[in-house]
Enzyme design. Structure first.
Site, PDB file in Angstrom:
ATOM      1  N   GLY A  93       0.885  -1.367  -0.017  1.00 50.96           N
ATOM      2  CA  GLY A  93       0.088   0.100  -0.027  1.00 50.96           C
ATOM      3  C   GLY A  93       0.953   1.149  -0.053  1.00 50.96           C
ATOM      4  O   GLY A  93       2.062   1.176  -0.404  1.00 50.96           O
ATOM      5  N   ILE A 146       2.317   2.916   2.441  1.00 55.67           N
ATOM      6  CA  ILE A 146       3.518   2.748   3.143  1.00 55.67           C
ATOM      7  C   ILE A 146       4.510   1.810   2.595  1.00 55.67           C
ATOM      8  O   ILE A 146       5.784   2.068   2.650  1.00 55.67           O
ATOM      9  CB  ILE A 146       3.210   2.590   4.704  1.00 55.67           C
ATOM     10  CG1 ILE A 146       2.415   3.491   5.409  1.00 55.67           C
ATOM     11  CG2 ILE A 146       4.402   2.567   5.443  1.00 55.67           C
ATOM     12  CD1 ILE A 146       1.938   3.274   6.754  1.00 55.67           C
ATOM     13  N   ARG A 191       1.158  -3.582  12.554  1.00 53.71           N
ATOM     14  CA  ARG A 191       0.217  -4.008  13.796  1.00 53.71           C
ATOM     15  C   ARG A 191       0.892  -5.084  14.481  1.00 53.71           C
ATOM     16  O   ARG A 191       1.283  -5.960  14.010  1.00 53.71           O
ATOM     17  CB  ARG A 191      -1.161  -4.039  13.676  1.00 53.71           C
ATOM     18  CG  ARG A 191      -1.912  -2.707  13.519  1.00 53.71           C
ATOM     19  CD  ARG A 191      -1.940  -1.757  14.655  1.00 53.71           C
ATOM     20  NE  ARG A 191      -2.646  -0.656  14.218  1.00 53.71           N
ATOM     21  CZ  ARG A 191      -2.103   0.641  14.056  1.00 53.71           C
ATOM     22  NH1 ARG A 191      -0.740   0.725  13.849  1.00 53.71           N
ATOM     23  NH2 ARG A 191      -2.906   1.804  13.834  1.00 53.71           N
ATOM     24  N   GLU A 231       0.229  -4.541  23.045  1.00 55.49           N
ATOM     25  CA  GLU A 231       0.633  -3.205  23.682  1.00 55.49           C
ATOM     26  C   GLU A 231       0.036  -2.720  24.897  1.00 55.49           C
ATOM     27  O   GLU A 231      -1.253  -2.865  25.084  1.00 55.49           O
ATOM     28  CB  GLU A 231       0.609  -2.368  22.572  1.00 55.49           C
ATOM     29  CG  GLU A 231       1.755  -2.428  21.553  1.00 55.49           C
ATOM     30  CD  GLU A 231       1.764  -1.479  20.481  1.00 55.49           C
ATOM     31  OE1 GLU A 231       1.428  -0.426  20.501  1.00 55.49           O
ATOM     32  OE2 GLU A 231       2.013  -2.049  19.304  1.00 55.49           O
ATOM     33  N   HIS A 269       6.431   1.762  19.306  1.00 57.19           N
ATOM     34  CA  HIS A 269       5.354   2.337  18.567  1.00 57.19           C
ATOM     35  C   HIS A 269       5.654   3.871  18.056  1.00 57.19           C
ATOM     36  O   HIS A 269       4.830   4.546  18.400  1.00 57.19           O
ATOM     37  CB  HIS A 269       3.767   2.134  19.234  1.00 57.19           C
ATOM     38  CG  HIS A 269       3.001   2.130  17.919  1.00 57.19           C
ATOM     39  ND1 HIS A 269       1.701   1.176  18.026  1.00 57.19           N
ATOM     40  CD2 HIS A 269       2.955   2.478  16.671  1.00 57.19           C
ATOM     41  CE1 HIS A 269       1.034   1.490  16.967  1.00 57.19           C
ATOM     42  NE2 HIS A 269       1.587   2.118  15.972  1.00 57.19           N
ATOM     43  N   GLY A 289       6.406   4.625  14.869  1.00 51.19           N
ATOM     44  CA  GLY A 289       6.159   4.878  13.205  1.00 51.19           C
ATOM     45  C   GLY A 289       5.828   6.474  13.002  1.00 51.19           C
ATOM     46  O   GLY A 289       6.478   6.868  12.016  1.00 51.19           O
TER      47      GLY A 289
HETATM   48  C1  GLV Z   1      -0.082   4.345  13.648  1.00 52.56           C
HETATM   49  O1  GLV Z   1       0.262   3.140  14.201  1.00 52.56           O
HETATM   50  C2  GLV Z   1      -1.323   4.630  12.736  1.00 52.56           C
HETATM   51  O2  GLV Z   1      -2.089   3.528  12.465  1.00 52.56           O
HETATM   52  O3  GLV Z   1      -1.337   5.717  12.537  1.00 52.56           O
HETATM   53  C1  GLV Z   2      -1.050   4.875   4.685  1.00 51.08           C
HETATM   54  O1  GLV Z   2      -1.798   3.736   4.380  1.00 51.08           O
HETATM   55  C2  GLV Z   2      -0.893   6.165   4.017  1.00 51.08           C
HETATM   56  O2  GLV Z   2      -2.076   6.202   3.633  1.00 51.08           O
HETATM   57  O3  GLV Z   2      -0.003   6.751   4.260  1.00 51.08           O
END
Ligand code: GLV
Ligand code: GLV
Length: 351
Positions: A180, A182, A263, A292, A310, A312
């Site tokens: 996707g 990311i 996740r 978590e 976590h 990210g």
């Molecule tokens: C973080 O983990 C998110 O889903 O934005």
């Molecule tokens: C994650 O999926 C985004 O849209 O950045």
């Protein structure tokens, strides 16, 4: 003593007064479940009446239910469980804006049934999460954290030919599970490391995109077998729960590394602890965990794993953009002339 979550918001009544003196009669109420970058919250001023959890912690279940009880909108976090029980407790609720791209904390089907809009924060955190994924990958490959620990322990005795030998990244094969937004951002960064990219996804990238990032779509088993680094970028759903278990870890093999910034429950964490302990995979780098903030027993004792809490999307810039997007979703929902920018269940808006 129960904490009164509204008591500390002294400006509350004056905000309401301001709005009603402007002739706004139908003032909407919004609750924000945790303090977020203030500049974004300030945008709520003068548009809705709002409160924020004054404590820097996750609300207890009872507190969340109480806080939601007479609000029209909720700005919540991935640590808040939003389900039928909460909807029952919040009969006026019309919009839930999740401060995250993942929304596995929300029962979207139930929200849709009740005509409640759910929104998330896609896009704005893509590059930041991809950066962090690479920080994990490089850290486990080149033993960055072990090296840091050694220095701090005063154990460095000078350059040595066999000290903390890691694994090359340049020219290796990167497996991306879930291509996707990311996943694609992670893959683009692999160009600089001259890597071969394998990926799994429901969709195939256009040929030109595949060529640009040297990517090939394969089945999961093949990806696990052929990749030196496996990085997970799928959303958490029934289909992806424990996607990586004992069998899959065997396929990754003793020279392969596993990276997870998606996740926690996508990995069977107990099976991972076993695989790391027996060195049936080379190492892992994790930003997320199955339960978590807990970790499975034994994980933190292992040297061949890098552990982050976590982080990210945790850059100042991105956390501000996420808050702005969540706020825009709420304000636009209540504005008859605007559309929430990032709905998860847009069908709710069509009725
Ligand atoms: C973080 O983990 C998110 O889903 O934005
Ligand atoms: C994650 O999926 C985004 O849209 O950045």
């Amino acid at each position: 003593m129960r904490l009164d979550l509204r008591a500390t918001c002294t400006t509350d009544r004056s905000r309401h007064a301001q709005l009603t003196s402007k002739g706004v009669t139908d003032v909407k109420k919004v609750y924000v479940t945790r303090q977020l970058p203030q500049s974004a919250l300030d945008r709520l001023d003068g548009k809705v009446e709002w409160d924020v959890n004054p404590e820097d912690r996750v609300l207890e279940r009872e507190e969340l239910l109480e806080a939601a009880k007479d609000v029209d909108g909720l700005l919540c976090l991935l640590t808040d469980r939003i389900d039928a029980e909460l909807f029952d407790a919040a009969p006026k609720l019309k919009i839930v804006a999740n401060y995250a791209v993942g929304y596995n904390n929300i029962d979207v089907e139930e929200a849709t049934k009740r005509g409640i809009l759910v929104t998330n924060t896609p896009g704005v955190l893509r590059e930041t999460t991809a950066d962090l994924t690479w920080a994990l990958l490089l850290a486990i490959a080149r033993r960055v954290v072990e090296g840091d620990r050694l220095m701090r322990a005063g154990k460095y005795r000078g350059w040595a030919p066999m000290l903390l030998l890691g694994s090359d990244v340049y020219g290796k094969t990167l497996g991306i599970v879930g291509m996707g937004n990311i996943g694609q951002a992670v893959a683009r960064r692999a160009i600089g490391f001259d890597m071969k990219v394998l990926y799994t996804d429901m969709y195939q990238l256009p040929p030109l995109a595949e060529e640009l990032i040297n990517a090939e779509k394969v089945e999961l088993d093949e990806l696990l077998e052929r990749s030196d680094y496996v990085s997970l970028h799928v959303p958490l759903m029934d289909e992806t729960h424990h996607l990586i278990g004992e069998r899959e870890l065997k396929l990754i093999g003793p020279n392969g590394y596993l990276i997870n910034a998606s996740r926690g429950p996508v990995i069977d964490e107990a099976a991972l602890v076993e695989a790391l302990r027996n060195e049936t995979i080379a190492g892992a780098a994790l930003d997320v965990y199955e339960d978590e903030p807990e970790m499975k027993p034994g994980l933190a004792e292992l040297d061949n794993v890098v552990l982050l809490p976590h982080l990210g999307s945790a850059s100042r810039e991105t956390r501000t953009k996420m808050a702005e997007l969540a706020v825009a979703n709420i304000l636009n929902y209540f504005d008859p002339n605007a559309e929430p920018p990032t709905p998860v269940n847009p069908e709710v808006l069509e009725d």
